[in-house]
Design a protein around this motif. Structure first.
Motif, PDB file in Angstrom:
ATOM      1  N   TRP A  35       1.366  -1.451   0.296  1.00 34.73           N
ATOM      2  CA  TRP A  35       0.037  -0.330  -0.143  1.00 34.73           C
ATOM      3  C   TRP A  35       0.918   1.225  -0.458  1.00 34.73           C
ATOM      4  O   TRP A  35       0.125   2.320  -0.315  1.00 34.73           O
ATOM      5  CB  TRP A  35      -0.692   0.386   1.007  1.00 34.73           C
ATOM      6  CG  TRP A  35      -2.241  -0.492   0.764  1.00 34.73           C
ATOM      7  CD1 TRP A  35      -1.709  -2.184   1.456  1.00 34.73           C
ATOM      8  CD2 TRP A  35      -3.233  -0.642  -0.059  1.00 34.73           C
ATOM      9  NE1 TRP A  35      -3.284  -3.107   0.867  1.00 34.73           N
ATOM     10  CE2 TRP A  35      -3.949  -1.567   0.084  1.00 34.73           C
ATOM     11  CE3 TRP A  35      -3.158  -0.208  -0.580  1.00 34.73           C
ATOM     12  CZ2 TRP A  35      -4.891  -2.157  -0.826  1.00 34.73           C
ATOM     13  CZ3 TRP A  35      -4.084  -0.085  -1.829  1.00 34.73           C
ATOM     14  CH2 TRP A  35      -5.129  -1.412  -1.256  1.00 34.73           C
ATOM     15  N   PRO A  40      -3.249   7.273  -3.155  1.00 31.55           N
ATOM     16  CA  PRO A  40      -2.458   8.169  -3.652  1.00 31.55           C
ATOM     17  C   PRO A  40      -1.374   8.540  -2.805  1.00 31.55           C
ATOM     18  O   PRO A  40      -1.719   7.769  -1.462  1.00 31.55           O
ATOM     19  CB  PRO A  40      -4.025   9.379  -3.286  1.00 31.55           C
ATOM     20  CG  PRO A  40      -4.311   8.565  -1.972  1.00 31.55           C
ATOM     21  CD  PRO A  40      -4.479   7.250  -2.404  1.00 31.55           C
ATOM     22  N   ARG A  42       0.222  10.568   1.156  1.00 30.66           N
ATOM     23  CA  ARG A  42      -0.359  11.393   1.759  1.00 30.66           C
ATOM     24  C   ARG A  42       0.629  12.345   2.632  1.00 30.66           C
ATOM     25  O   ARG A  42       0.910  12.232   3.323  1.00 30.66           O
ATOM     26  CB  ARG A  42      -1.073  11.089   2.514  1.00 30.66           C
ATOM     27  CG  ARG A  42      -3.011  10.654   1.884  1.00 30.66           C
ATOM     28  CD  ARG A  42      -3.695  10.212   3.067  1.00 30.66           C
ATOM     29  NE  ARG A  42      -5.054   9.549   2.105  1.00 30.66           N
ATOM     30  CZ  ARG A  42      -5.291   7.920   1.847  1.00 30.66           C
ATOM     31  NH1 ARG A  42      -3.738   7.351   1.571  1.00 30.66           N
ATOM     32  NH2 ARG A  42      -5.855   8.122   1.176  1.00 30.66           N
ATOM     33  N   LEU A 134     -12.986   4.081   7.702  1.00 27.87           N
ATOM     34  CA  LEU A 134     -12.300   4.569   6.385  1.00 27.87           C
ATOM     35  C   LEU A 134     -12.627   3.861   5.599  1.00 27.87           C
ATOM     36  O   LEU A 134     -12.352   3.496   4.110  1.00 27.87           O
ATOM     37  CB  LEU A 134     -10.849   4.075   7.125  1.00 27.87           C
ATOM     38  CG  LEU A 134     -10.395   5.449   8.496  1.00 27.87           C
ATOM     39  CD1 LEU A 134      -8.419   5.351   8.682  1.00 27.87           C
ATOM     40  CD2 LEU A 134      -9.957   6.957   7.385  1.00 27.87           C
ATOM     41  N   GLU A 135     -12.586   1.784   5.555  1.00 30.14           N
ATOM     42  CA  GLU A 135     -12.588   1.174   5.338  1.00 30.14           C
ATOM     43  C   GLU A 135     -13.689   1.333   3.839  1.00 30.14           C
ATOM     44  O   GLU A 135     -13.461   0.904   2.845  1.00 30.14           O
ATOM     45  CB  GLU A 135     -12.679  -0.388   5.839  1.00 30.14           C
ATOM     46  CG  GLU A 135     -10.669  -0.681   6.370  1.00 30.14           C
ATOM     47  CD  GLU A 135      -9.703  -0.621   5.073  1.00 30.14           C
ATOM     48  OE1 GLU A 135     -10.534  -1.306   4.386  1.00 30.14           O
ATOM     49  OE2 GLU A 135      -8.305  -1.064   6.440  1.00 30.14           O
ATOM     50  N   ILE A 139     -10.495   3.787   1.849  1.00 35.90           N
ATOM     51  CA  ILE A 139      -9.121   3.688   1.945  1.00 35.90           C
ATOM     52  C   ILE A 139      -9.052   3.565   3.004  1.00 35.90           C
ATOM     53  O   ILE A 139      -9.688   2.827   3.585  1.00 35.90           O
ATOM     54  CB  ILE A 139      -9.511   5.732   3.572  1.00 35.90           C
ATOM     55  CG1 ILE A 139     -10.353   6.624   1.939  1.00 35.90           C
ATOM     56  CG2 ILE A 139      -8.195   6.061   3.819  1.00 35.90           C
ATOM     57  CD1 ILE A 139     -10.520   7.902   3.239  1.00 35.90           C
ATOM     58  N   ASN A 140      -7.430   2.362   2.331  1.00 35.35           N
ATOM     59  CA  ASN A 140      -7.033   1.690   3.400  1.00 35.35           C
ATOM     60  C   ASN A 140      -6.424   2.177   4.287  1.00 35.35           C
ATOM     61  O   ASN A 140      -5.643   3.445   4.622  1.00 35.35           O
ATOM     62  CB  ASN A 140      -5.981   0.909   2.445  1.00 35.35           C
ATOM     63  CG  ASN A 140      -5.336  -0.193   2.817  1.00 35.35           C
ATOM     64  OD1 ASN A 140      -4.360   0.085   3.423  1.00 35.35           O
ATOM     65  ND2 ASN A 140      -6.436  -1.533   2.496  1.00 35.35           N
ATOM     66  N   GLN A 143      -2.471   2.076   4.646  1.00 33.16           N
ATOM     67  CA  GLN A 143      -2.660   3.107   4.159  1.00 33.16           C
ATOM     68  C   GLN A 143      -2.207   4.193   4.141  1.00 33.16           C
ATOM     69  O   GLN A 143      -1.582   5.476   3.557  1.00 33.16           O
ATOM     70  CB  GLN A 143      -2.876   3.679   2.305  1.00 33.16           C
ATOM     71  CG  GLN A 143      -2.384   4.500   1.493  1.00 33.16           C
ATOM     72  CD  GLN A 143      -2.851   3.806  -0.125  1.00 33.16           C
ATOM     73  OE1 GLN A 143      -3.816   3.462   0.617  1.00 33.16           O
ATOM     74  NE2 GLN A 143      -2.248   4.177  -1.114  1.00 33.16           N
ATOM     75  N   TYR A 144      -3.550   4.942   4.855  1.00 30.85           N
ATOM     76  CA  TYR A 144      -3.922   5.894   5.738  1.00 30.85           C
ATOM     77  C   TYR A 144      -3.310   6.633   7.304  1.00 30.85           C
ATOM     78  O   TYR A 144      -2.778   7.249   7.321  1.00 30.85           O
ATOM     79  CB  TYR A 144      -5.383   6.228   5.779  1.00 30.85           C
ATOM     80  CG  TYR A 144      -6.034   7.783   6.340  1.00 30.85           C
ATOM     81  CD1 TYR A 144      -5.927   9.081   5.419  1.00 30.85           C
ATOM     82  CD2 TYR A 144      -6.116   7.800   7.747  1.00 30.85           C
ATOM     83  CE1 TYR A 144      -6.101   9.626   5.591  1.00 30.85           C
ATOM     84  CE2 TYR A 144      -6.109   9.049   7.282  1.00 30.85           C
ATOM     85  CZ  TYR A 144      -6.657  10.232   7.167  1.00 30.85           C
ATOM     86  OH  TYR A 144      -6.801  11.752   7.177  1.00 30.85           O
TER      87      TYR A 144
END
Lengths: 262, 252
Positions: A35, A40, A42, A134-135, A139-140, A143-144
């Motif tokens: 990931w 993206p 960030r 988030l999921e 949004i993983n 990753q976040y």
């Protein structure tokens, strides 16, 4: 006989449990890499985590660095005085701080403060379903939450280590020249004679790896949290303990490798 | 019997089975969820409701069977495709699951920041509009979740769920543990949200064990027991079901 059987069974059970945990951690690490290199990116989150890790640890790093340098200067001075090499206090303290004490103590401090904070933050998000939220948004969670923390930690640790080394050297200089009356000129000439840039590199490379390990362990135990506030406490505790153990164990392996190539 | 008009299924579940080791959590479920309708899945704790919800969201893969959402088979999608696909869903969690470091306004703004290229002005318009539409007053926009009541947190959670104009709105135990007045407020909010988004074809799916609250607002009700759908009827017919388990549950 039954006592031995029970002990063997317990040992076997512990081995299986720990192998399972290691497998889960490895899987987490692989998902982290998967990931991390996907969009993206960030950057703002990475920067805010960088500030968080730095701010959280800077004061204690400076304090520990200063006193470590001062104590080292005292200890080496009285030892070296016995064999009339007390003028080498500066380089010995500086090399020790650069290669070992700087990265290791910084790693231990960051594991205790930022590593624990990472596990607690992510753990409390897990038990309050914020990670699920988030999921669901697409949004993983790794990753976040994990990626910015691990990347920023990899870069914050070398900087904190450099600060630790600098403040430690200032402490050593102060004790060496002002308290123990080593000549200032000799102090600096010996320092420039024996201290090499490679010594600095060794510590900074170690700090980079420690930053990676501490944050990966901290975020991993955050994601593993279950069962409310008690689970958050347990996860935080594990993050600190395993973070510190890994710093000490990997210090040996990194030293044995880096000493050959640098 | 209530007349069922023609409906377009938006979620199609076929022979869905999920096993965790030896334990069968979902046991060959097959049913459709219809577009523009409010469907509730009722069941006792541990019946498999949350596991079913996770399958619909693509967070879990089935052991057997298939789930088709908006015409796409979730089994055939990669993790990355599923991540993108989940933007079709909005969800209100049991305890709202607001990000506790962000204000009410920032919570609703969050998905817009992540997934849209709206200008600051457009985002402000959208966030304020959403918050006002769920009954949040302007003076509460800057409050943190810890400063909001349970009911207000649910309202903000709903506004956040609606931020990206989802096609399917999911509610996980929306009224469980709430007082009667807040329960009524949440029910009204669900109906109002479904009505306001009907033109877009938004479908509502509620997971609950609060039978009284959900029967009032649902078009269809399914009853899940030990991983099986034992009854699936229009809400009016569900109240008069002959199934002994459903009878017991409705009359509790």
């Amino acid at each position: 006989m039954s006592y031995i059987k029970g002990a063997v069974e317990k040992l076997g059970h512990n081995i299986v449990v720990n192998l399972y945990e290691l497998g889960k951690f490895t899987s987490f690490g692989l998902r982290f890499f998967y990931w991390t290199f996907r969009r993206p990116f960030r950057v703002r989150n990475i920067f805010s985590q960088f500030v968080f890790i730095g701010n959280k640890s800077l004061f204690i790093i400076c304090l520990s660095g200063a006193f470590t340098g001062m104590v080292m200067a005292y200890q080496t001075y009285f030892g070296f005085k016995l064999i009339n090499v007390d003028t080498l206090v500066g380089p010995i303290v500086s090399i020790t701080l650069a290669k070992e004490l700087g990265p290791v103590l910084t790693g231990l401090i960051v594991a205790g403060r930022a590593g624990a904070a990472m596990a607690a933050q992510i753990g409390s998000m897990k038990v309050t379903e914020q990670i699920d939220a988030l999921e669901v948004m697409g949004i993983n969670g790794i990753q976040y939450l994990a990626t910015p923390r691990v990347i920023s930690s990899c870069f914050a640790l070398p900087i904190l280590t450099a600060i630790f080394q600098f403040v430690g050297n200032v402490g050593s200089y102060f004790i060496g020249t002002k308290v123990l009356n080593i000549d200032e000129g000799i102090y600096f000439s010996k320092l420039s004679e024996f201290m090499y840039i490679e010594d600095m590199w060794q510590g900074l490379i170690k700090a980079f790896f420690f930053g990676f390990l501490i944050s990966l362990i901290g975020t991993y135990f955050g994601f593993q949290v279950k069962r409310g506030a008690e689970g958050v406490g347990r996860g935080t505790n594990k993050a600190v303990v395993w973070g510190m153990i890994n710093v000490l164990v990997w210090d040996y392996f990194l030293t044995s490798y880096l000493i050959k190539i640098l | 019997m209530q007349t069922i008009e023609y409906q377009e299924p938006i979620i199609q579940i076929k022979n869905l089975t999920k096993k965790f080791g030896e334990h069968t959590i979902l046991d060959g479920l097959s049913f459709d969820i219809y577009k523009n309708k409010i469907t509730t899945i009722l069941g006792f704790s541990g019946a498999g409701k949350s596991t079913l919800l996770k399958h619909i969201l693509g967070l879990l893969r089935p052991t057997e069977g298939s789930i088709t959402v908006l015409g796409k088979d979730l089994n055939k999608m990669s993790e990355v495709e599923l991540k993108e696909f989940r933007r079709n869903f909005g969800m209100l969690f049991q305890y709202a699951a607001l990000f506790d470091s962000l204000s009410a306004y920032e919570n609703v703004e969050f998905p817009l920041n992540e997934f849209t290229k709206l200008t600051e002005y457009e985002k402000k318009e959208r966030v304020e509009g959403l918050l006002r539409s769920v009954g949040i007053k302007d003076e509460s926009f800057k409050k943190l979740p810890s400063e909001l009541s349970g009911g207000m947190r649910k309202r903000v959670g709903l506004a956040r769920g609606l931020a990206l104009n989802p096609f399917i709105m999911l509610y996980d135990e929306p009224t469980t543990g709430l007082d009667p007045i807040t329960t009524k407020m949440v029910n009204d909010l669900i109906i109002d949200t479904a009505e306001r988004n009907k033109d877009r074809g938004m479908t509502t799916l509620i997971i609950s064990h609060d039978v009284r609250a959900t029967l009032k607002i649902s078009d269809f009700v399914a009853f899940l027991d030990h991983g099986k759908i034992v009854e699936y009827l229009p809400a009016e017919d569900f109240k008069n079901s002959d199934n002994p388990l459903v009878k017991e549950f409705v009359n509790l």
